[in-house]
Design a protein around this motif. Structure first.
Motif, PDB file in Angstrom:
ATOM      1  N   ALA A  39      -7.872   5.632  -3.056  1.00  0.00           N
ATOM      2  CA  ALA A  39      -7.542   5.201  -4.429  1.00  0.00           C
ATOM      3  C   ALA A  39      -8.658   4.553  -5.250  1.00  0.00           C
ATOM      4  N   LYS A 189      -9.211  -1.956  -7.445  1.00  0.00           N
ATOM      5  CA  LYS A 189      -7.865  -2.159  -8.015  1.00  0.00           C
ATOM      6  C   LYS A 189      -6.824  -2.168  -6.907  1.00  0.00           C
ATOM      7  N   ASP A 192      -2.293   2.155  -5.903  1.00  0.00           N
ATOM      8  CA  ASP A 192      -1.095   2.669  -6.558  1.00  0.00           C
ATOM      9  C   ASP A 192      -0.099   3.131  -5.497  1.00  0.00           C
ATOM     10  N   THR A 194       1.478   5.849  -4.912  1.00  0.00           N
ATOM     11  CA  THR A 194       1.280   7.186  -4.343  1.00  0.00           C
ATOM     12  C   THR A 194       0.247   7.159  -3.217  1.00  0.00           C
ATOM     13  N   SER A 195      -0.891   6.489  -3.457  1.00  0.00           N
ATOM     14  CA  SER A 195      -1.954   6.406  -2.447  1.00  0.00           C
ATOM     15  C   SER A 195      -1.471   5.634  -1.224  1.00  0.00           C
ATOM     16  N   GLY A 225       0.509  -3.740  -3.410  1.00  0.00           N
ATOM     17  CA  GLY A 225      -0.811  -3.139  -3.576  1.00  0.00           C
ATOM     18  C   GLY A 225      -1.810  -3.478  -2.498  1.00  0.00           C
TER      19      GLY A 225
END
Length: 371
Positions: A39, A189, A192, A194-195, A225
């Protein structure tokens, strides 16, 4: 071998080998190459180019915990130097343990001044560029004292030709400006969904752990996260599941229990008591008298019931805050009033205030704001 005989290098290497089945999954599935990093597309793309040119600047990796900062620089170093030269070319220090100026003047300076030889190394059937510099990785660099950071600035300048520094931190504002200006900054970051889902499914498949989509979603929501945290929760749930014969299926409530979060039905029931209804279409709300009671007595009774369960006040208020802020029909003005109450409570709890009293205070204020 005599009792006092020094063990041979071969024997030491054998003892150092760790059985993969006993390894934490976080270490076992740590990225081996830059391409394995999840990601962080921009960072990976820039570092891929440095691999071809081998011209690496000083770097500053910053971002929330569990987003792959340390894993990325370790993977890059392995691709640059290969397994044979990794130990001699890379110095990894955790600045939260070794944060004083003496460590910078002695350990870091001594390693930085050693001149490495430029060479291309073939190992494991692969060729590694092995450029003519070393890498010093300072993990949790935001824990270093101001004096230590000041001393580090001079060392970075003096030995820039033969040593590159990578500072890894969560809070970039705690790195002094003269140090930060000498580094290329890379922001990591939070991953997300999905990752994170893709990585967790891959690990579960490799470990033969059956996980449903609901369990994966619960892992993602509880870890916020932080991929490292979600992998740790998955491993704990797997051990819990296999502790019985036959193994029991992993459920979302198991993940919430391991993560130490308050179960959704408890928070939803608490919210309903405060007059926040319909926050979730599938709210599993206790229909008992305490849940429907109005006024001070009903709210106090509900707060006592929750506190008796032993949940952390910070965790309760954090989840209640998220429920209020994400509420689909609550007016923005009411949300703003509630947010102020949560902020005051957070400050009070950080200062050591009584947990039950502040949960009650927040509950009454929120009830008044949404009425």
């Amino acid at each position: 071998m005599s009792f006092f005989q020094k063990p041979t290098a071969k024997a030491s290497a054998k003892t150092a080998t760790v059985d993969p089945s006993l390894q934490p999954w976080v270490e076992k599935y740590r990225p081996k190459t830059i391409d394995d990093v999840s990601a962080q597309e921009h960072t990976v793309a820039v570092l891929q180019r440095t691999l071809t040119s081998t011209n690496l600047p000083h770097m500053l990796f910053y971002g929330p915990p569990g987003t792959g900062k340390t894993s990325t620089i370790l993977a890059l170093a392995r691709q640059l130097f290969g397994p044979d030269n990794f130990r001699s070319r890379v110095l990894e220090l955790n600045a939260s343990d070794e944060r004083g100026i003496s460590i910078v003047r002695d350990k870091i300076k001594n390693f930085a001044r050693q001149t490495p030889r430029a060479q291309t190394v073939a190992s494991d059937g692969k060729t590694y560029p092995c450029p003519p510099y070393k890498i010093i990785i300072l993990d949790e660099a935001d824990s270093m004292t101001q004096d230590a950071q000041g001393a580090l600035r001079r060392i970075m300048e003096t030995y820039a030709r033969i040593t590159r520094f990578c500072l890894v931190c969560n809070y970039v504002t705690r790195i002094i400006d003269p140090l930060a200006s000498r580094c290329s900054k890379f922001r990591f970051k939070p991953l997300d969904p999905t990752s994170t889902s893709s990585r967790l499914t891959q690990i579960a498949s490799a470990e033969n752990v059956a996980v449903s989509d609901e369990v994966v979603q619960t892992l993602i929501s509880t870890s916020q996260g932080d991929l490292r945290r979600s992998i740790t929760y998955l491993q704990s749930a797997s051990r819990l599941s296999t502790s019985t014969k036959p193994p029991t299926p992993i459920t979302p409530s198991d993940i919430q229990e391991i993560a130490g979060v308050v179960p959704d039905p408890v928070i939803n029931s608490f919210a309903a008591t405060l007059g926040i209804d319909g926050a979730n279409n599938d709210m599993d709300v206790d229909d008992g008298p305490a849940a429907k009671a109005k006024g001070f007595d009903g709210i106090r009774s509900k707060v006592k019931q929750i506190v008796r369960e032993g949940y952390s006040a910070t965790q309760i208020l954090s989840q209640l805050h998220d429920l209020v802020v994400d509420h689909p029909t609550l007016a923005a003005q009411k949300k703003a009033k509630c947010a102020m109450v949560f902020a005051e409570a957070d400050k009070a709890l950080c200062d050591g205030a009584d947990e039950e009293l502040w949960i009650l205070e927040v509950a009454l204020q929120v009830h008044k704001a949404v009425a």
